[in-house]
Every structure is written in structure tokens, then in C-alpha cells.
Design a protein around this motif. Structure first.
Motif, PDB file in Angstrom:
ATOM      1  N   ILE A 113     -23.326 -24.111 -18.890  1.00 35.16           N
ATOM      2  CA  ILE A 113     -22.718 -24.324 -17.575  1.00 35.16           C
ATOM      3  C   ILE A 113     -21.637 -25.408 -17.648  1.00 35.16           C
ATOM      4  O   ILE A 113     -20.568 -25.273 -17.070  1.00 35.16           O
ATOM      5  CB  ILE A 113     -23.798 -24.712 -16.534  1.00 35.16           C
ATOM      6  N   MET A 114     -21.918 -26.470 -18.385  1.00 34.28           N
ATOM      7  CA  MET A 114     -20.984 -27.596 -18.489  1.00 34.28           C
ATOM      8  C   MET A 114     -19.909 -27.377 -19.560  1.00 34.28           C
ATOM      9  O   MET A 114     -19.063 -28.228 -19.766  1.00 34.28           O
ATOM     10  CB  MET A 114     -21.751 -28.893 -18.786  1.00 34.28           C
ATOM     11  N   GLU A 115     -19.981 -26.229 -20.244  1.00 44.23           N
ATOM     12  CA  GLU A 115     -19.017 -25.874 -21.291  1.00 44.23           C
ATOM     13  C   GLU A 115     -18.944 -26.929 -22.384  1.00 44.23           C
ATOM     14  O   GLU A 115     -17.865 -27.337 -22.825  1.00 44.23           O
ATOM     15  CB  GLU A 115     -17.634 -25.624 -20.678  1.00 44.23           C
ATOM     16  N   ILE A 116     -20.122 -27.363 -22.848  1.00 50.60           N
ATOM     17  CA  ILE A 116     -20.187 -28.358 -23.919  1.00 50.60           C
ATOM     18  C   ILE A 116     -21.110 -27.913 -25.054  1.00 50.60           C
ATOM     19  O   ILE A 116     -21.580 -28.734 -25.827  1.00 50.60           O
ATOM     20  CB  ILE A 116     -20.622 -29.745 -23.379  1.00 50.60           C
ATOM     21  N   GLU A 117     -21.317 -26.614 -25.148  1.00 50.14           N
ATOM     22  CA  GLU A 117     -22.186 -26.088 -26.209  1.00 50.14           C
ATOM     23  C   GLU A 117     -21.710 -26.524 -27.590  1.00 50.14           C
ATOM     24  O   GLU A 117     -22.518 -26.856 -28.458  1.00 50.14           O
ATOM     25  CB  GLU A 117     -22.231 -24.557 -26.160  1.00 50.14           C
ATOM     26  N   ASN A 118     -20.394 -26.537 -27.780  1.00 49.72           N
ATOM     27  CA  ASN A 118     -19.829 -26.879 -29.088  1.00 49.72           C
ATOM     28  C   ASN A 118     -20.004 -28.368 -29.422  1.00 49.72           C
ATOM     29  O   ASN A 118     -19.771 -28.769 -30.562  1.00 49.72           O
ATOM     30  CB  ASN A 118     -18.341 -26.513 -29.141  1.00 49.72           C
ATOM     31  N   LEU A 119     -20.444 -29.169 -28.470  1.00 54.40           N
ATOM     32  CA  LEU A 119     -20.612 -30.605 -28.693  1.00 54.40           C
ATOM     33  C   LEU A 119     -22.066 -30.991 -28.950  1.00 54.40           C
ATOM     34  O   LEU A 119     -22.356 -32.160 -29.190  1.00 54.40           O
ATOM     35  CB  LEU A 119     -20.122 -31.388 -27.468  1.00 54.40           C
ATOM     36  N   SER A 120     -22.984 -30.038 -28.912  1.00 55.74           N
ATOM     37  CA  SER A 120     -24.411 -30.351 -28.879  1.00 55.74           C
ATOM     38  C   SER A 120     -24.901 -31.217 -30.040  1.00 55.74           C
ATOM     39  O   SER A 120     -25.832 -31.996 -29.859  1.00 55.74           O
ATOM     40  CB  SER A 120     -25.249 -29.082 -28.778  1.00 55.74           C
ATOM     41  N   ASN A 121     -24.288 -31.136 -31.208  1.00 50.43           N
ATOM     42  CA  ASN A 121     -24.749 -31.925 -32.352  1.00 50.43           C
ATOM     43  C   ASN A 121     -23.940 -33.200 -32.575  1.00 50.43           C
ATOM     44  O   ASN A 121     -24.211 -33.949 -33.520  1.00 50.43           O
ATOM     45  CB  ASN A 121     -24.742 -31.073 -33.619  1.00 50.43           C
ATOM     46  N   MET A 122     -22.983 -33.461 -31.701  1.00 50.31           N
ATOM     47  CA  MET A 122     -22.138 -34.652 -31.852  1.00 50.31           C
ATOM     48  C   MET A 122     -22.769 -35.855 -31.162  1.00 50.31           C
ATOM     49  O   MET A 122     -23.512 -35.711 -30.194  1.00 50.31           O
ATOM     50  CB  MET A 122     -20.745 -34.394 -31.276  1.00 50.31           C
TER      51      MET A 122
END
Length: 181
Positions: free
Chosen positions: A72-81
Motif C-alpha cells: 500500500i505504501m509502495e515501499i516493498e523494494n525497501l523492506s531489507n534496507m
């Protein structure tokens, strides 16, 4: 929010009494289910984005909610950062996402976009409006940006020296003022 104790009065949220001076009721802050989004993000620097969200999850059986909120927040690509590797806008999205993990009854936003550049502010204002509607949240926004208030608010309280001096829609409260940049 429970951060300060009022001298008198009553606070009732969805029929639940959080504070009543006459009955000596003062529900502790941790039992009020309030989501906070601060100007400085308040993320745990030693945790990844996913771990920050997982930390906020009350019911560990709802672990799938992390992926839902990331999407929803469009931050899936940041999950491991980790937070120190994120931009200000990304940190703000993560802070909001972490708050949503708690299913708050009320969302308190303290100048959440003030540290961002204008383009990112406008984008996140749209996202805040979407999140507000999607989760049907009662939100209290502290902002000195009149445009942001118009975009995100349906009721405005103008406060001076700790007292409410005006109350109404954004148009009503700001109708007699020059609000252009």
C-alpha cells in the motif's frame, strides 16, 4: 494522547472514556491505541524497514499485514534496507507504515512533511489522504503549511497560546486571510 494530563475535562473516543477528571479516569498512553508520526521519523536505525514494521505489529499472527502495508505504501523494494540508507520521503513512508501496523484509533501527525522538498511533500500529501480514507482514520495534523491544511483537513482548529481561537472548515478559518505563497 496521554502525553500530558489535562487539569479537567473528558476525552471519549468511539464511546471509550480515556480521561475524565471528575471520575478520576486516565487511561495510560499505551492503552489508548494512538498512532504517532513525528517530524523526525523515529525509526529504529538498527532494524530494517521490515523489522521496524514487525516490531510495531501487536498480533504476531497477522504477519501478512507487513506485506500488505509495504505494498500500500509502495515501499516493498525497501523492506531489507536500514533507515540510514533511505531518503527523507522513504523514511516518512516507513514511519507512517509502522504506525499503520498498530491499527490506531487516532493518528497524530506532527508536521510530518515539513522536512521534505516540495515535490515529495505534494506526493506524500496525496498518500496521506489515500491512507486516511482507506483505513478510515481519525487524524490530527499539526501543520504550519496552509496549503497542506486545505488539502488534508476537513476541520481546523487554530490555536494561539494554548487556546483554540478559531474552529471550522479550512475555508471558514482562513477566509479572511491572504493565504497565497
Amino acid at each position: 494522547a496521554g502525553l500530558e494530563t489535562p487539569q479537567s475535562g473528558k476525552i471519549v473516543v468511539n464511546g471509550e472514556v480515556w480521561f475524565d477528571s471528575s471520575k478520576k479516569i486516565n487511561i495510560p498512553i499505551q492503552k489508548r491505541n494512538i498512532g504517532f508520526v513525528f517530524q523526525d521519523y523515529a525509526l529504529f536505525p538498527n532494524m530494517s524497514v521490515r523489522q521496524n514494521l514487525e516490531f510495531a505489529l501487536k498480533n504476531k499472527k497477522e504477519i501478512n499485514k507487513i506485506d500488505e502495508i509495504l505494498k500500500i505504501m509502495e515501499i516493498e523494494n525497501l523492506s531489507n534496507m536500514n533507515p540510514q540508507n533511505l531518503s527523507g520521503g522513504q523514511k516518512q513512508r516507513v514511519a507512517l507504515a509502522r504506525t499503520l501496523m498498530t491499527n490506531p484509533k487516532i493518528l497524530l501527525l506532527d508536521e510530518p512533511l515539513s522536512a521534505l522538498d516540495n515535490n515529495m511533500r505534494l506526493k506524500l500529501q496525496e498518500e496521506l489522504a489515500f491512507i486516511h480514507k482507506k483505513f478510515n482514520l481519525t487524524s490530527i495534523l499539526v501543520s504550519h503549511d496552509v496549503g497542506e491544511v486545505f488539502k488534508l483537513s476537513n476541520r481546523v482548529f487554530k490555536i494561539s497560546l494554548g487556546k483554540i481561537i478559531e474552529d471550522g472548515t479550512p475555508s471558514e478559518v482562513f477566509s479572511n486571510q491572504n493565504i497565497s505563497g
